[in-house]
Design a protein around this motif. Structure first.
Motif, PDB file in Angstrom:
ATOM      1  N   LYS A  11      32.804  37.879  19.305  1.00  7.06           N
ATOM      2  CA  LYS A  11      32.140  36.911  18.254  1.00  7.06           C
ATOM      3  C   LYS A  11      31.268  37.451  16.996  1.00  7.06           C
ATOM      4  N   ASN A  12      31.093  38.827  17.070  1.00  7.11           N
ATOM      5  CA  ASN A  12      30.388  39.416  16.120  1.00  7.11           C
ATOM      6  C   ASN A  12      31.589  40.027  15.221  1.00  7.11           C
ATOM      7  N   CYS A  13      31.340  39.277  14.092  1.00  6.21           N
ATOM      8  CA  CYS A  13      32.100  39.967  12.767  1.00  6.21           C
ATOM      9  C   CYS A  13      31.251  40.997  12.345  1.00  6.21           C
ATOM     10  N   SER A  14      31.792  42.192  12.268  1.00  6.42           N
ATOM     11  CA  SER A  14      30.656  43.287  11.746  1.00  6.42           C
ATOM     12  C   SER A  14      31.583  44.283  11.044  1.00  6.42           C
ATOM     13  N   VAL A  15      30.809  44.685   9.720  1.00  9.19           N
ATOM     14  CA  VAL A  15      31.375  45.335   8.763  1.00  9.19           C
ATOM     15  C   VAL A  15      30.154  46.522   8.374  1.00  9.19           C
ATOM     16  N   ALA A  16      30.677  47.886   8.366  1.00  8.30           N
ATOM     17  CA  ALA A  16      29.455  48.733   7.978  1.00  8.30           C
ATOM     18  C   ALA A  16      30.298  49.856   7.113  1.00  8.30           C
ATOM     19  N   ILE A  17      29.211  50.540   6.102  1.00 13.41           N
ATOM     20  CA  ILE A  17      29.633  51.628   5.555  1.00 13.41           C
ATOM     21  C   ILE A  17      28.685  52.964   5.621  1.00 13.41           C
ATOM     22  N   SER A  18      29.466  53.918   6.102  1.00 11.37           N
ATOM     23  CA  SER A  18      28.316  54.968   6.005  1.00 11.37           C
ATOM     24  C   SER A  18      29.040  56.276   4.986  1.00 11.37           C
ATOM     25  N   ASP A  19      28.145  57.074   4.888  1.00 14.54           N
ATOM     26  CA  ASP A  19      28.144  58.520   3.812  1.00 14.54           C
ATOM     27  C   ASP A  19      28.200  59.434   5.089  1.00 14.54           C
ATOM     28  N   ASP A  20      29.185  59.998   5.678  1.00 13.12           N
ATOM     29  CA  ASP A  20      29.162  60.742   6.825  1.00 13.12           C
ATOM     30  C   ASP A  20      28.561  59.910   8.020  1.00 13.12           C
ATOM     31  N   GLU A  21      27.465  60.671   8.606  1.00 16.30           N
ATOM     32  CA  GLU A  21      26.742  59.744   9.610  1.00 16.30           C
ATOM     33  C   GLU A  21      25.647  59.017   9.089  1.00 16.30           C
ATOM     34  N   ASN A  22      25.374  59.051   7.812  1.00 18.23           N
ATOM     35  CA  ASN A  22      24.205  58.283   7.184  1.00 18.23           C
ATOM     36  C   ASN A  22      24.951  56.834   6.825  1.00 18.23           C
ATOM     37  N   LEU A  23      24.135  55.721   7.780  1.00 15.70           N
ATOM     38  CA  LEU A  23      24.409  54.250   7.837  1.00 15.70           C
ATOM     39  C   LEU A  23      24.042  54.074   6.156  1.00 15.70           C
ATOM     40  N   LEU A  24      25.021  53.276   5.538  1.00 16.24           N
ATOM     41  CA  LEU A  24      24.611  53.022   4.064  1.00 16.24           C
ATOM     42  C   LEU A  24      24.388  51.276   3.981  1.00 16.24           C
ATOM     43  N   LEU A  26      25.066  47.510   6.624  1.00 17.81           N
ATOM     44  CA  LEU A  26      25.697  46.933   7.698  1.00 17.81           C
ATOM     45  C   LEU A  26      25.621  45.261   7.382  1.00 17.81           C
ATOM     46  N   THR A  27      26.581  44.769   7.565  1.00 18.66           N
ATOM     47  CA  THR A  27      26.649  43.095   7.195  1.00 18.66           C
ATOM     48  C   THR A  27      27.581  42.532   8.569  1.00 18.66           C
ATOM     49  N   GLU A  28      26.732  41.528   9.279  1.00 20.03           N
ATOM     50  CA  GLU A  28      27.442  41.186  10.507  1.00 20.03           C
ATOM     51  C   GLU A  28      26.740  39.927  10.710  1.00 20.03           C
ATOM     52  N   GLU A  29      27.533  39.170  11.708  1.00 20.40           N
ATOM     53  CA  GLU A  29      27.158  37.822  12.133  1.00 20.40           C
ATOM     54  C   GLU A  29      27.789  37.519  13.369  1.00 20.40           C
ATOM     55  N   VAL A  30      26.916  36.979  14.422  1.00 17.08           N
ATOM     56  CA  VAL A  30      27.756  36.453  15.680  1.00 17.08           C
ATOM     57  C   VAL A  30      27.741  34.954  15.575  1.00 17.08           C
ATOM     58  N   SER A  31      29.113  34.674  15.823  1.00 14.55           N
ATOM     59  CA  SER A  31      29.309  33.008  15.731  1.00 14.55           C
ATOM     60  C   SER A  31      30.188  32.574  16.940  1.00 14.55           C
ATOM     61  N   GLU A  32      29.800  31.578  17.530  1.00  8.23           N
ATOM     62  CA  GLU A  32      30.616  31.001  18.551  1.00  8.23           C
ATOM     63  C   GLU A  32      32.038  30.575  18.337  1.00  8.23           C
ATOM     64  N   ASN A  33      32.203  30.432  16.888  1.00  9.17           N
ATOM     65  CA  ASN A  33      33.523  29.945  16.449  1.00  9.17           C
ATOM     66  C   ASN A  33      34.438  31.234  15.982  1.00  9.17           C
ATOM     67  N   TYR A  34      34.134  32.523  16.230  1.00  7.50           N
ATOM     68  CA  TYR A  34      35.057  33.413  15.871  1.00  7.50           C
ATOM     69  C   TYR A  34      35.499  33.429  14.276  1.00  7.50           C
ATOM     70  N   LYS A  35      34.486  33.882  13.674  1.00  4.18           N
ATOM     71  CA  LYS A  35      34.645  33.504  12.056  1.00  4.18           C
ATOM     72  C   LYS A  35      35.506  34.667  11.230  1.00  4.18           C
ATOM     73  N   GLN A  36      35.903  35.607  11.911  1.00  3.80           N
ATOM     74  CA  GLN A  36      36.641  36.548  11.144  1.00  3.80           C
ATOM     75  C   GLN A  36      37.472  36.473  10.054  1.00  3.80           C
ATOM     76  N   SER A  37      38.258  35.417  10.358  1.00  2.00           N
ATOM     77  CA  SER A  37      39.351  35.122   9.407  1.00  2.00           C
ATOM     78  C   SER A  37      38.485  34.594   8.085  1.00  2.00           C
ATOM     79  N   GLU A  38      37.363  33.963   8.153  1.00  2.00           N
ATOM     80  CA  GLU A  38      36.567  33.388   6.824  1.00  2.00           C
ATOM     81  C   GLU A  38      35.649  34.474   6.352  1.00  2.00           C
ATOM     82  N   SER A  39      35.258  35.317   7.110  1.00  2.00           N
ATOM     83  CA  SER A  39      34.172  36.136   6.656  1.00  2.00           C
ATOM     84  C   SER A  39      34.427  37.527   6.514  1.00  2.00           C
ATOM     85  N   LEU A  40      35.517  38.099   7.219  1.00  2.00           N
ATOM     86  CA  LEU A  40      35.558  39.696   7.083  1.00  2.00           C
ATOM     87  C   LEU A  40      35.768  40.214   5.759  1.00  2.00           C
ATOM     88  N   HIS A  41      36.330  39.656   4.857  1.00  2.00           N
ATOM     89  CA  HIS A  41      36.540  40.140   3.325  1.00  2.00           C
ATOM     90  C   HIS A  41      35.298  39.948   2.891  1.00  2.00           C
TER      91      HIS A  41
END
Length: 228
Positions: A11-24, A26-41
Motif C-alpha cells: 500500500k506504500n508507493c515509495s520512491v527515493a534517490i540516493s548519491d551512493d549511500e546518502n539519501l537525497l 524520499l517521496t512516499e504515501e500509504v494508501s488503502e487503494n494502492y495508488k501506484q498507477s496514479e502516483s508512481l511517476h
C-alpha cells in the motif's frame, strides 16, 4: 553514483534517490487503494526535483521486487525496466521484506519477521537475524494458526507488516511483539542495493520478473452479471 529506488509491492508507493549511500530525497504515501498507477511517476518527478537532479543523472535503478501486490509489482517492474532501457543503466532488485526489517536491526530482537497480508489467514513471510539482518528462513506463503512459529516460543521476536495484526490474534508466543504499521520503503533499499552493485549482482532487464511468490487470482464474473 545517483540511484533511483522504486518500491510498489504494498500500500506504500515509495520512491527515493540516493548519491551512493546518502539519501537525497524520499517521496512516499500509504494508501488503502494502492495508488501506484496514479502516483508512481509523479513521485519520481517530485523525488528528482527534491534531489536537485535530472532523470539523465540517474546511473542505476533499484526495485523492491516483492513479494506483495501482484498489480503493484507489475507497475513497479514495468517502470523500472523502462527507466533502465531509456537511460541505459543497470537494474538491481531487492526482496521487499529486506527493506521492512532495516529500521529494527540491532534492537535486541533475536528475529525480525515480516508478515505481508495475503488472503484470509495467509501471509507472505521470511525470518531474519535481529542483529545482522541475515536471512534465516526463505520467503514463503504461510497459513497462520495457533501452532505457527511455535518453535520460536523462547525467542524474542518482532513481527512486522500489515499481516501482524491477524497474527497477534492467533499466535501463542509470550515473548513476541507486533507492529502492523510497517510497509516496504524505498529508503531502506539503499544498503542492500549498494552491496549488490559492489558485487555486480545486476538483473537481466529483458527477462526480469518480480517475485510474485504466487500467481494472480482475478475475480470471476457470474453469468447473470455478464448478461446485464
Amino acid at each position: 553514483m545517483k540511484i533511483l529506488y522504486l518500491e510498489t509491492s504494498s500500500k506504500n508507493c515509495s520512491v527515493a534517490i540516493s548519491d551512493d549511500e546518502n539519501l537525497l530525497c524520499l517521496t512516499e504515501e500509504v494508501s488503502e487503494n494502492y495508488k501506484q498507477s496514479e502516483s508512481l511517476h509523479t513521485f519520481v518527478e517530485w523525488a528528482l526535483e527534491g534531489a536537485g537532479i535530472s532523470i539523465k543523472d540517474i546511473e542505476a535503478v533499484s526495485l523492491g521486487k516483492g513479494p506483495g501486490s501482484y498489480t503493484g509489482l507489475r507497475i513497479g517492474a514495468s517502470s523500472a525496466k523502462g527507466f533502465c532501457y531509456g537511460l541505459k543503466v543497470p537494474l538491481i532488485a531487492v526482496n521487499s521484506m529486506e527493506s521492512m526489517i532495516e529500521p529494527f536491526l540491532g534492537k535486541n530482537y533475536d528475529l525480525v519477521i515480516p508478515l505481508i497480508d495475503a488472503r484470509r489467514m495467509e501471509v507472505y513471510t521470511a525470518s531474519y537475524d535481529g542483529k545482522t539482518g541475515d536471512e534465516m528462513s526463505l520467503t514463503e506463503a504461510k497459513i497462520l494458526d495457533e501452532y505457527s512459529f511455535g518453535e520460536l516460543k523462547d525467542k524474542k521476536v518482532l513481527f512486522i507488516g500489515d499481516g501482524a495484526e491477524k497474527a497477534k490474534e492467533v499466535l501463542q508466543l509470550p515473548n513476541a511483539e507486533f507492529n502492523k504499521d510497517v510497509y516496504p520503503s524505498a529508503r531502506y533499499l539503499i544498503q542492500r542495493t549498494i552491496k549488490k552493485i559492489h558485487d555486480k549482482e545486476f538483473e537481466d532487464i529483458a527477462y526480469f520478473e518480480p517475485f510474485y511468490l504466487k500467481g494472480f487470482h482475478g475475480v470471476k464474473k457470474n453469468k447473470s452479471s455478464d448478461s446485464i
